[in-house]
Design a protein around this motif. Structure first.
Motif, PDB file in Angstrom:
ATOM      1  N   ASP A  41       0.880  -1.410  -0.138  1.00  0.00           N
ATOM      2  CA  ASP A  41       0.184   0.024   0.004  1.00  0.00           C
ATOM      3  C   ASP A  41       0.951   1.249  -0.035  1.00  0.00           C
ATOM      4  OD1 ASP A  41      -2.364  -1.567  -0.198  1.00  0.00           O
ATOM      5  OD2 ASP A  41      -2.810  -1.055   2.047  1.00  0.00           O
ATOM      6  N   GLY A  42       0.417   2.126  -0.878  1.00  0.00           N
ATOM      7  CA  GLY A  42       1.342   3.499  -0.830  1.00  0.00           C
ATOM      8  C   GLY A  42       2.390   3.349  -1.930  1.00  0.00           C
ATOM      9  N   LEU A  43       2.609   2.371  -2.583  1.00  0.00           N
ATOM     10  CA  LEU A  43       3.648   2.193  -3.516  1.00  0.00           C
ATOM     11  C   LEU A  43       3.136   2.857  -4.828  1.00  0.00           C
ATOM     12  CD1 LEU A  43       6.461   1.074  -3.881  1.00  0.00           C
ATOM     13  CD2 LEU A  43       5.253  -0.957  -4.455  1.00  0.00           C
ATOM     14  N   PHE A  44       3.548   3.652  -5.461  1.00  0.00           N
ATOM     15  CA  PHE A  44       3.337   4.081  -6.837  1.00  0.00           C
ATOM     16  C   PHE A  44       4.010   3.722  -7.943  1.00  0.00           C
ATOM     17  CE2 PHE A  44       1.252   6.942  -3.692  1.00  0.00           C
ATOM     18  CZ  PHE A  44       0.126   7.246  -4.223  1.00  0.00           C
ATOM     19  N   ILE A  81       6.954  -1.861 -12.492  1.00  0.00           N
ATOM     20  CA  ILE A  81       6.555  -2.264 -11.325  1.00  0.00           C
ATOM     21  C   ILE A  81       7.667  -2.701 -10.578  1.00  0.00           C
ATOM     22  CG2 ILE A  81       5.210  -4.223 -10.090  1.00  0.00           C
ATOM     23  CD1 ILE A  81       3.182  -3.927 -12.200  1.00  0.00           C
ATOM     24  N   THR A  82       8.522  -3.667 -11.074  1.00  0.00           N
ATOM     25  CA  THR A  82       9.717  -4.000 -10.619  1.00  0.00           C
ATOM     26  C   THR A  82      10.744  -2.891 -10.068  1.00  0.00           C
ATOM     27  OG1 THR A  82       9.532  -6.027 -12.067  1.00  0.00           O
ATOM     28  CG2 THR A  82      11.886  -5.652 -10.837  1.00  0.00           C
ATOM     29  N   ALA A  87      12.849   0.688  -5.844  1.00  0.00           N
ATOM     30  CA  ALA A  87      13.240   2.079  -5.569  1.00  0.00           C
ATOM     31  C   ALA A  87      12.457   2.321  -4.092  1.00  0.00           C
ATOM     32  CB  ALA A  87      12.544   2.937  -6.655  1.00  0.00           C
ATOM     33  N   ALA A  88      11.457   1.665  -3.862  1.00  0.00           N
ATOM     34  CA  ALA A  88      10.816   1.936  -2.511  1.00  0.00           C
ATOM     35  C   ALA A  88      11.902   1.522  -1.425  1.00  0.00           C
ATOM     36  CB  ALA A  88       9.346   1.088  -2.582  1.00  0.00           C
ATOM     37  N   ASN A  89      12.581   0.748  -1.544  1.00  0.00           N
ATOM     38  CA  ASN A  89      13.789   0.212  -0.354  1.00  0.00           C
ATOM     39  C   ASN A  89      12.897  -0.474   0.855  1.00  0.00           C
ATOM     40  OD1 ASN A  89      16.007  -0.265   0.529  1.00  0.00           O
ATOM     41  ND2 ASN A  89      16.367   1.828   1.249  1.00  0.00           N
ATOM     42  N   LEU A  90      11.987  -1.401   0.175  1.00  0.00           N
ATOM     43  CA  LEU A  90      11.137  -2.050   1.390  1.00  0.00           C
ATOM     44  C   LEU A  90      11.904  -3.490   1.754  1.00  0.00           C
ATOM     45  CD1 LEU A  90       7.869  -2.124  -0.482  1.00  0.00           C
ATOM     46  CD2 LEU A  90       8.553  -0.696   1.535  1.00  0.00           C
ATOM     47  N   GLY A  91      13.138  -3.389   1.322  1.00  0.00           N
ATOM     48  CA  GLY A  91      13.760  -4.785   1.695  1.00  0.00           C
ATOM     49  C   GLY A  91      13.246  -6.057   0.781  1.00  0.00           C
TER      50      GLY A  91
END
Length: 187
Positions: A41-44, A81-82, A87-91
C-alpha cells in the motif's frame, strides 16, 4: 442534554474512531514475516508518465504465506512495477518471470522482530496521543459550553463520558498492539 453537547461527544467519538483506524492501517504495513498485499500500500508506479498506485495497475495476491504475486493488467507494466518496488527500498527483491512479479518475503531475524515491535509500540503511542488530543478538544468544548450556560452537573457528566470513551479506546489500542506484537514474535 443539549444539542451542542451531543455534537461535542460525537466529534470526540469520531476523532477516536479515526485514531483506531489510523493505527490499524499503520500496523497493517508492518510486516510480520507473512506476506500481505497491504505491505505494498502506498507504492506508486509510473504509468505512462503518471504516478499511479500499484493497486490500480495490477492485481496483488498472496499464493502462500511467504510470497506476493503482482500480476499487472498490461505486460508493459512489469518493468516499472519491478523498478518501483526496488526504489521503495522495502527490503524485497522482486523477480519478474515475464508475466508476474514475484516477491519472496524473507524470514525475520530476532533483532528485526524486536525493531518491528518497537515500531509497533511507537504506532500505539501515536494513537494514544491522538486519543488524548481528542479528549482535550472535547473537554475544552464542554468548558466553552459551560461558560455559555450549560449546567455544571451536565458538564461534569459529559467530561466523565469523554474519559470513559478515552479509556475504552485506549484499551482497544492496547489490544491491537498486543495482537500485533504476538504476530511479530511468532516464528
Amino acid at each position: 442534554m443539549s444539542e451542542e453537547l451531543n455534537f461535542a461527544l460525537e466529534t470526540a467519538k469520531e476523532a477516536m474512531e479515526g485514531s483506531i483506524s489510523h493505527l490499524e492501517a499503520g500496523l497493517a504495513k508492518i510486516r510480520a514475516g507473512r506476506a500481505s498485499a497491504q505491505m505494498l500500500d502506498g507504492l506508486f508506479v509510473d504509468y505512462y508518465g503518471t504516478n499511479t498506485p500499484l493497486s490500480q495497475v495490477a492485481n496483488i495476491t498472496t499464493p502462500d504465506a511467504r510470497t506476493l504475486a503482482i500480476q499487472p493488467w498490461e505486460k508493459g507494466m512489469l518493468d516499472p512495477i519491478t523498478k518501483s518496488i526496488q526504489a521503495a527500498n522495502l527490503g524485497f527483491n522482486p523477480n519478474n518471470n515475464g508475466s508476474v512479479v514475484m516477491i519472496n518475503i524473507p524470514p525475520l531475524t530476532e533483532e528485526r522482530r524486536r525493531d518491528l515491535v518497537k515500531r509497533t509500540k511507537a504506532e500505539g503511542e501515536n494513537a494514544k496521543v491522538s486519543l488524548r488530543s481528542a479528549r482535550k478538544d472535547a473537554n475544552e468544548e464542554i468548558k466553552n459550553l459551560q461558560k455559555s450556560g450549560l449546567p455544571e452537573d451536565e458538564a461534569k457528566g459529559a467530561v466523565e463520558k469523554i474519559q470513559q470513551m478515552t479509556d475504552a479506546y485506549s484499551i482497544k489500542v492496547d489490544k491491537h498492539l498486543e495482537a500485533k506484537e504476538k504476530e511479530i514474535m511468532t516464528v
